[in-house]
Scaffold this motif. Structure first.
Motif, short mmCIF file in Angstrom:
data_model
loop_
_atom_site.label_atom_id
_atom_site.label_comp_id
_atom_site.label_asym_id
_atom_site.label_seq_id
_atom_site.Cartn_x
_atom_site.Cartn_y
_atom_site.Cartn_z
N GLU A 246 4.31 48.08 -42.39
CA GLU A 246 5.46 47.23 -42.57
C GLU A 246 6.66 47.62 -41.60
N GLU A 247 6.83 48.97 -41.70
CA GLU A 247 7.92 49.19 -40.79
C GLU A 247 7.74 49.32 -39.21
N LEU A 248 6.33 49.39 -38.87
CA LEU A 248 5.97 49.16 -37.56
C LEU A 248 6.22 47.90 -37.10
N LYS A 249 5.90 46.86 -37.91
CA LYS A 249 5.63 45.48 -37.51
C LYS A 249 6.99 44.87 -36.71
N PRO A 250 8.21 45.04 -37.39
CA PRO A 250 9.42 44.50 -36.49
C PRO A 250 9.60 45.09 -35.05
N THR B 5 -10.50 54.73 -46.48
CA THR B 5 -10.04 54.04 -47.85
C THR B 5 -8.73 53.42 -47.55
N ALA B 6 -8.04 53.22 -46.59
CA ALA B 6 -6.92 52.45 -46.57
C ALA B 6 -7.03 51.28 -45.42
N LEU B 7 -8.08 51.27 -44.98
CA LEU B 7 -8.38 50.27 -43.93
C LEU B 7 -8.13 48.87 -44.31
N ALA B 8 -8.49 48.38 -45.56
CA ALA B 8 -8.45 47.05 -46.00
C ALA B 8 -7.02 46.60 -46.19
N ASP B 9 -6.20 47.61 -46.88
CA ASP B 9 -4.94 47.44 -47.21
C ASP B 9 -4.06 47.34 -45.80
N ALA B 10 -4.45 48.33 -44.90
CA ALA B 10 -3.67 48.26 -43.72
C ALA B 10 -4.15 46.94 -42.95
N ALA B 11 -5.26 46.34 -42.96
CA ALA B 11 -5.46 45.22 -42.07
C ALA B 11 -4.59 44.03 -42.90
N GLN B 12 -4.70 44.20 -44.30
CA GLN B 12 -4.09 42.90 -44.73
C GLN B 12 -2.50 43.05 -44.41
N ALA B 13 -2.02 44.08 -44.21
CA ALA B 13 -0.73 44.37 -43.96
C ALA B 13 -0.16 44.02 -42.65
N ALA B 14 -1.37 44.24 -41.73
CA ALA B 14 -1.11 44.06 -40.26
C ALA B 14 -1.35 42.51 -39.93
N LYS B 15 -2.03 41.76 -40.68
CA LYS B 15 -2.24 40.58 -40.43
C LYS B 15 -1.04 39.54 -39.66
N GLY B 16 -1.48 38.98 -38.65
CA GLY B 16 -0.45 37.90 -37.85
C GLY B 16 0.26 38.67 -37.04
N SER B 17 0.21 40.30 -36.90
CA SER B 17 1.32 40.94 -36.35
C SER B 17 0.77 41.65 -34.84
N GLY B 18 -0.58 41.30 -34.71
CA GLY B 18 -1.34 41.60 -33.39
C GLY B 18 -1.47 43.16 -33.55
N ILE B 19 -1.12 43.83 -34.46
CA ILE B 19 -1.68 45.20 -34.54
C ILE B 19 -3.28 45.36 -34.76
N GLY B 20 -4.01 45.97 -34.04
CA GLY B 20 -5.31 46.14 -34.38
C GLY B 20 -5.64 47.28 -35.48
N ILE B 21 -6.70 47.10 -36.10
CA ILE B 21 -7.01 48.36 -36.97
C ILE B 21 -8.28 48.78 -36.79
#
Ligand code: PEP
Length: 252
Positions: free
Chosen positions: A24-28, A45-61
Motif C-alpha cells: 500500500e505504501e509502495l503503490k503511490p 504465506t503472504a503471496l495471496a494478500d500481497a497480490a490482492q493489495a497489488a491488483k491494478g498497480s502494475g507491481i508483479g508478485i
C-alpha cells in the motif's frame, strides 16, 4: 530494447499484514513509473494478500521457489498452479540460498524452470559464483555450468520468457557489491552463453538483473553498464524508502 526490472526478494521476512502495508505504501511511489517493471517476492504465506493489495498497480508478485510437479506427495512444497492461484506472475528459481541451504542442483533448477514456463509464470533464474570460486578464477566456468545445466533443453522461444539474475554469492547480504565493471564482465559473459545456445536475437532480448547488496547509493553506477538490465534486491527491498530509491535510479 530491454525493459529493466527491479525486483525485491523479501526472503523469510514479513507477515501478511506487513506485506500488505508495504505494498500500500509502495503503490503511490510507483504509480508513475514507466522506465522499469517492479516486482516483489514475499514469502509463500503472504503471496495471496500481497497480490490482492497489488491488483491494478502494475507491481508483479513473485514466489521465491516452486516445485516442478503439478501436485503430489511433496511435504512443504508448492506447485506452479498454486502460485498462479495465489496471484503470482513471477517466480525466483535457483537462488543461491536455496542452492546452499537445500542442496538445489542445476538439474532441479531446470525442472522447476520448465514447470514454471509451462504454467505461464515468468521465471527469474539466479546464477553466480562463490568467493572461493571467484578467487580461484572459476567464475566463468561456474556460470557456464549453471547456465547450461539450468537452461538445458529449452527452445529459444521458451528462453525468451525468462529473466536471468547474476548474483555473486560473495555479494549477497554482505554489503560487498560487485563493482559495476565486475558485474558487466559477468553479464556480458552470460549474454555470450545465451548467444551460443539460443542465437543473437534471444541473447540481445534477455534481461539480466544484478543482485548482491544493491542500494540506492550504488544502483546508478550498476545500471549504467551495457548488459545490466535491472536488479534483484534483498535487504534493501524490505523498506519502502530504500526500495523506492532503487526504483528511482534515473533520478539518483
Ligand atoms: C538476494 O537475496 O537476492 C540479494 C541480492 O540480497 P542482498 O541485496 O541483501 O545482497
Amino acid at each position: 530494447m530491454r525493459r529493466p526490472v527491479i525486483a525485491g526478494n523479501w526472503k523469510m521476512f514479513k507477515t501478511r499484514g506487513e506485506a500488505v502495508t508495504f505494498i500500500e505504501e509502495l503503490k503511490p511511489r510507483v504509480a508513475n513509473v514507466t522506465h522499469c517493471e517492479v516486482v516483489v517476492a514475499p514469502p509463500f504465506t503472504a503471496l495471496a494478500d500481497a497480490a490482492q493489495a497489488a491488483k491494478g498497480s502494475g507491481i508483479g508478485i513473485a514466489a521465491q521457489d516452486v516445485h516442478w510437479d503439478a501436485e503430489g506427495a511433496h511435504t512443504g512444497d508448492v506447485s506452479p498452479k498454486m502460485l498462479l492461484d495465489a496471484g503470482c506472475s513471477h517466480v525466483i528459481i535457483g537462488h543461491s540460498e536455496r542452492r546452499h541451504d537445500h542442496g538445489e542442483t542445476d538439474e532441479e533448477v531446470n525442472r522447476k524452470l520448465k514447470a514454471a514456463l509451462a504454467a505461464g509464470l515468468t521465471p527469474i533464474v539466479c546464477v553466480g559464483e562463490t568467493l572461493e570460486e571467484r578467487e580461484s578464477n572459476q567464475t566463468q566456468q561456474v556460470l557456464q555450468r549453471q547456465f547450461q545445466g539450468g537452461f538445458a533443453g529449452l527452445t529459444p522461444s521458451e528462453f525468451s520468457r525468462i529473466i536471468m539474475a547474476y548474483e555473486p554469492v560473495w555479494a549477497i547480504g554482505t554489503g560487498r557489491t560487485a563493482t559495476p565493471e565486475q558485474a558487466q564482465e559477468s553479464h556480458a559473459y552470460l549474454r555470450e552463453l545465451a548467444r551460443a545456445q539460443f542465437g543473437e536475437e534471444r541473447a540481445q532480448a534477455v534481461r539480466i538483473l544484478y543482485g548482491g547488496s544493491v542500494k540506492p547509493e550504488n544502483i546508478k553506477g550498476l545500471m549504467a553498464q551495457q548488459d545490466l538490465d535491472g536488479a534483484l534486491v534483498g535487504g534493501a527491498s524490505l523498506k519502502v524508502g530504500s526500495f523506492a530509491g532503487i526504483i528511482d535510479y534515473p533520478a539518483a
